[in-house]
Design a protein around this motif. Structure first.
Motif, short mmCIF file in Angstrom:
data_model
loop_
_atom_site.label_atom_id
_atom_site.label_comp_id
_atom_site.label_asym_id
_atom_site.label_seq_id
_atom_site.Cartn_x
_atom_site.Cartn_y
_atom_site.Cartn_z
N TRP A 86 -34.00 -15.66 33.02
CA TRP A 86 -33.22 -15.72 34.25
C TRP A 86 -32.01 -16.63 34.10
CZ3 TRP A 86 -32.91 -12.27 37.70
CH2 TRP A 86 -33.99 -11.41 37.91
N GLU A 87 -32.15 -17.73 33.37
CA GLU A 87 -31.00 -18.60 33.17
C GLU A 87 -29.89 -17.88 32.42
OE1 GLU A 87 -32.72 -22.00 31.26
OE2 GLU A 87 -33.43 -22.84 33.16
N GLN A 88 -30.25 -17.09 31.40
CA GLN A 88 -29.25 -16.33 30.66
C GLN A 88 -28.57 -15.33 31.58
OE1 GLN A 88 -31.62 -14.66 27.53
NE2 GLN A 88 -31.60 -16.53 26.31
N ARG A 89 -29.35 -14.65 32.41
CA ARG A 89 -28.77 -13.65 33.31
C ARG A 89 -27.90 -14.31 34.37
NH1 ARG A 89 -33.93 -9.53 33.92
NH2 ARG A 89 -33.87 -8.89 31.72
N LEU A 90 -28.34 -15.44 34.89
CA LEU A 90 -27.53 -16.14 35.89
C LEU A 90 -26.26 -16.71 35.27
CD1 LEU A 90 -30.33 -17.86 37.96
CD2 LEU A 90 -28.86 -15.96 38.67
N ASP A 91 -26.35 -17.18 34.02
CA ASP A 91 -25.15 -17.66 33.33
C ASP A 91 -24.15 -16.52 33.14
OD1 ASP A 91 -26.17 -20.21 33.19
OD2 ASP A 91 -26.78 -20.07 31.08
N ALA A 92 -24.66 -15.34 32.77
CA ALA A 92 -23.79 -14.18 32.59
C ALA A 92 -23.15 -13.78 33.92
CB ALA A 92 -24.58 -13.01 31.99
N LEU A 93 -23.93 -13.83 34.99
CA LEU A 93 -23.40 -13.51 36.32
C LEU A 93 -22.32 -14.51 36.71
CD1 LEU A 93 -23.41 -11.93 38.98
CD2 LEU A 93 -25.29 -13.43 39.72
N HIS A 94 -22.57 -15.78 36.46
CA HIS A 94 -21.58 -16.82 36.77
C HIS A 94 -20.28 -16.56 36.02
CE1 HIS A 94 -19.56 -20.72 36.39
NE2 HIS A 94 -20.03 -20.93 37.61
N THR A 95 -20.39 -16.20 34.75
CA THR A 95 -19.21 -15.91 33.93
C THR A 95 -18.42 -14.75 34.52
OG1 THR A 95 -20.30 -16.74 31.95
CG2 THR A 95 -18.43 -15.25 31.61
N GLU A 96 -19.12 -13.69 34.93
CA GLU A 96 -18.44 -12.52 35.50
C GLU A 96 -17.78 -12.85 36.84
OE1 GLU A 96 -17.75 -9.55 34.14
OE2 GLU A 96 -18.60 -10.48 32.34
N VAL A 97 -18.44 -13.64 37.67
CA VAL A 97 -17.87 -14.03 38.95
C VAL A 97 -16.62 -14.87 38.72
CG1 VAL A 97 -18.27 -15.46 41.01
CG2 VAL A 97 -20.02 -13.85 40.25
N ALA A 98 -16.69 -15.82 37.78
CA ALA A 98 -15.53 -16.66 37.48
C ALA A 98 -14.39 -15.82 36.92
CB ALA A 98 -15.93 -17.76 36.49
N ARG A 99 -14.72 -14.85 36.07
CA ARG A 99 -13.68 -13.98 35.50
C ARG A 99 -13.01 -13.17 36.61
NH1 ARG A 99 -16.34 -10.84 31.32
NH2 ARG A 99 -16.02 -12.70 30.09
N GLY A 100 -13.79 -12.64 37.52
CA GLY A 100 -13.23 -11.87 38.63
C GLY A 100 -12.34 -12.74 39.52
N ALA A 101 -12.74 -13.98 39.77
CA ALA A 101 -11.94 -14.89 40.58
C ALA A 101 -10.62 -15.20 39.89
CB ALA A 101 -12.72 -16.18 40.87
N ARG A 102 -10.67 -15.40 38.58
CA ARG A 102 -9.43 -15.67 37.83
C ARG A 102 -8.50 -14.47 37.90
NH1 ARG A 102 -12.89 -18.04 34.07
NH2 ARG A 102 -12.84 -16.16 32.81
N GLU A 103 -9.06 -13.27 37.77
CA GLU A 103 -8.23 -12.06 37.81
C GLU A 103 -7.60 -11.87 39.19
OE1 GLU A 103 -10.71 -8.83 36.50
OE2 GLU A 103 -10.80 -9.58 34.45
N ARG A 104 -8.33 -12.16 40.25
CA ARG A 104 -7.77 -12.03 41.60
C ARG A 104 -6.65 -13.05 41.80
NH1 ARG A 104 -13.09 -11.24 42.62
NH2 ARG A 104 -13.50 -13.34 43.35
N ARG A 105 -6.85 -14.29 41.29
CA ARG A 105 -5.80 -15.29 41.44
C ARG A 105 -4.55 -14.91 40.65
NH1 ARG A 105 -10.16 -19.06 41.01
NH2 ARG A 105 -9.70 -19.33 38.81
N SER A 106 -4.74 -14.34 39.46
CA SER A 106 -3.58 -14.00 38.63
C SER A 106 -2.79 -12.82 39.22
CB SER A 106 -4.02 -13.69 37.19
OG SER A 106 -4.78 -12.51 37.16
N ARG A 107 -3.45 -11.96 39.98
CA ARG A 107 -2.77 -10.83 40.63
C ARG A 107 -2.03 -11.27 41.90
NH1 ARG A 107 -7.52 -6.98 41.26
NH2 ARG A 107 -8.54 -7.59 39.36
N SER A 108 -2.43 -12.39 42.45
CA SER A 108 -1.83 -12.84 43.74
C SER A 108 -0.53 -13.55 43.56
CB SER A 108 -2.78 -13.78 44.46
OG SER A 108 -3.99 -13.12 44.74
#
Length: 108
Positions: A86-108
Protein backbone atom coordinates in the motif's frame (compact mmCIF):
# COMPACT_ATOMS: atom_id res chain seq x y z
CA UNK A 1 -1.72 -17.53 11.37
CA UNK A 2 -5.37 -18.47 10.79
CA UNK A 3 -5.87 -19.36 14.46
CA UNK A 4 -4.25 -16.12 15.59
CA UNK A 5 -6.45 -14.00 13.31
CA UNK A 6 -9.53 -15.92 14.49
CA UNK A 7 -8.54 -15.27 18.11
CA UNK A 8 -7.97 -11.57 17.42
CA UNK A 9 -11.37 -11.23 15.74
CA UNK A 10 -13.19 -11.23 19.07
CA UNK A 11 -13.37 -8.04 21.16
CA UNK A 12 -13.33 -9.93 24.48
CA UNK A 13 -10.16 -11.77 23.52
CA UNK A 14 -8.53 -8.52 22.39
CA UNK A 15 -9.42 -7.00 25.76
CA UNK A 16 -7.73 -9.92 27.50
CA UNK A 17 -4.62 -9.58 25.32
CA UNK A 18 -4.42 -5.85 26.01
CA UNK A 19 -4.59 -6.55 29.74
CA UNK A 20 -1.92 -9.24 29.46
CA UNK A 21 0.33 -6.81 27.60
CA UNK A 22 0.67 -5.03 30.95
CA UNK A 23 1.72 -8.24 32.67
CA UNK A 24 0.52 -11.67 33.80
CA UNK A 25 -2.99 -12.04 35.20
CA UNK A 26 -5.24 -14.69 36.66
CA UNK A 27 -8.42 -15.87 34.99
CA UNK A 28 -10.37 -14.03 37.69
CA UNK A 29 -8.59 -10.76 36.98
CA UNK A 30 -9.29 -11.15 33.28
CA UNK A 31 -12.91 -12.09 33.95
CA UNK A 32 -13.36 -8.86 35.93
CA UNK A 33 -12.66 -6.92 32.73
CA UNK A 34 -15.48 -8.54 30.78
CA UNK A 35 -19.27 -8.55 31.04
CA UNK A 36 -19.48 -12.30 30.48
CA UNK A 37 -19.79 -15.36 32.70
CA UNK A 38 -16.71 -17.29 33.86
CA UNK A 39 -17.37 -20.25 31.49
CA UNK A 40 -17.21 -17.78 28.59
CA UNK A 41 -13.94 -16.38 29.89
CA UNK A 42 -12.55 -19.92 30.08
CA UNK A 43 -13.57 -20.59 26.48
CA UNK A 44 -11.90 -17.37 25.34
CA UNK A 45 -8.73 -18.26 27.22
CA UNK A 46 -8.72 -21.70 25.61
CA UNK A 47 -8.94 -20.10 22.14
CA UNK A 48 -6.06 -17.77 23.01
CA UNK A 49 -3.96 -20.69 24.33
CA UNK A 50 -4.67 -22.84 21.25
CA UNK A 51 -3.68 -19.95 18.99
CA UNK A 52 -0.41 -19.65 20.91
CA UNK A 53 -1.15 -16.10 22.04
CA UNK A 54 -1.07 -16.86 25.76
CA UNK A 55 0.44 -19.46 28.01
CA UNK A 56 -0.78 -20.56 31.40
CA UNK A 57 1.15 -21.74 34.42
CA UNK A 58 -0.20 -23.09 37.66
CA UNK A 59 0.60 -21.33 40.87
CA UNK A 60 -1.01 -23.09 43.83
CA UNK A 61 -4.75 -23.13 43.05
CA UNK A 62 -4.55 -20.40 40.40
CA UNK A 63 -3.67 -20.34 36.74
CA UNK A 64 -1.57 -17.38 35.70
CA UNK A 65 -1.84 -16.29 32.06
CA UNK A 66 0.93 -14.50 30.17
CA UNK A 67 1.05 -12.99 26.72
CA UNK A 68 3.24 -14.71 24.13
CA UNK A 69 4.05 -11.80 21.78
CA UNK A 70 6.10 -14.02 19.48
CA UNK A 71 2.83 -15.59 18.32
CA UNK A 72 1.98 -12.24 16.74
CA UNK A 73 5.20 -12.18 14.71
CA UNK A 74 3.69 -14.03 11.73
CA UNK A 75 0.74 -11.64 11.64
CA UNK A 76 3.12 -8.69 11.93
CA UNK A 77 5.18 -10.00 9.00
CA UNK A 78 2.02 -10.41 6.91
CA UNK A 79 0.85 -6.90 7.80
CA UNK A 80 4.29 -5.50 6.96
CA UNK A 81 4.02 -6.97 3.46
CA UNK A 82 0.57 -5.41 3.09
CA UNK A 83 1.85 -2.06 4.35
CA UNK A 84 4.75 -2.10 1.87
CA UNK A 85 2.35 -2.80 -1.00
CA UNK A 86 0.00 0.00 0.00
CA UNK A 87 2.85 2.41 0.68
CA UNK A 88 4.22 1.80 -2.81
CA UNK A 89 0.79 2.34 -4.34
CA UNK A 90 0.16 5.47 -2.30
CA UNK A 91 3.60 6.82 -3.21
CA UNK A 92 2.81 6.22 -6.90
CA UNK A 93 -0.55 7.96 -6.48
CA UNK A 94 1.13 10.91 -4.77
CA UNK A 95 3.61 11.18 -7.65
CA UNK A 96 0.79 11.18 -10.23
CA UNK A 97 -1.22 13.79 -8.31
CA UNK A 98 1.86 16.02 -8.00
CA UNK A 99 2.62 15.57 -11.71
CA UNK A 100 -0.95 16.54 -12.63
CA UNK A 101 -0.79 19.62 -10.40
CA UNK A 102 2.49 20.70 -12.02
CA UNK A 103 0.99 20.24 -15.49
CA UNK A 104 -2.09 22.32 -14.59
CA UNK A 105 0.12 25.09 -13.20
CA UNK A 106 2.35 25.10 -16.28
CA UNK A 107 -0.72 25.42 -18.57
CA UNK A 108 -2.10 28.37 -16.58
Amino acid sequence: MEAVLHALADASRRTMLEALADGPATAGELAALLPIARPGVSRHLRVLREAGLVEARSEAQRRIYELRPDALAEVDDWLARCRRTWEQRLDALHTEVARGARERRSRS
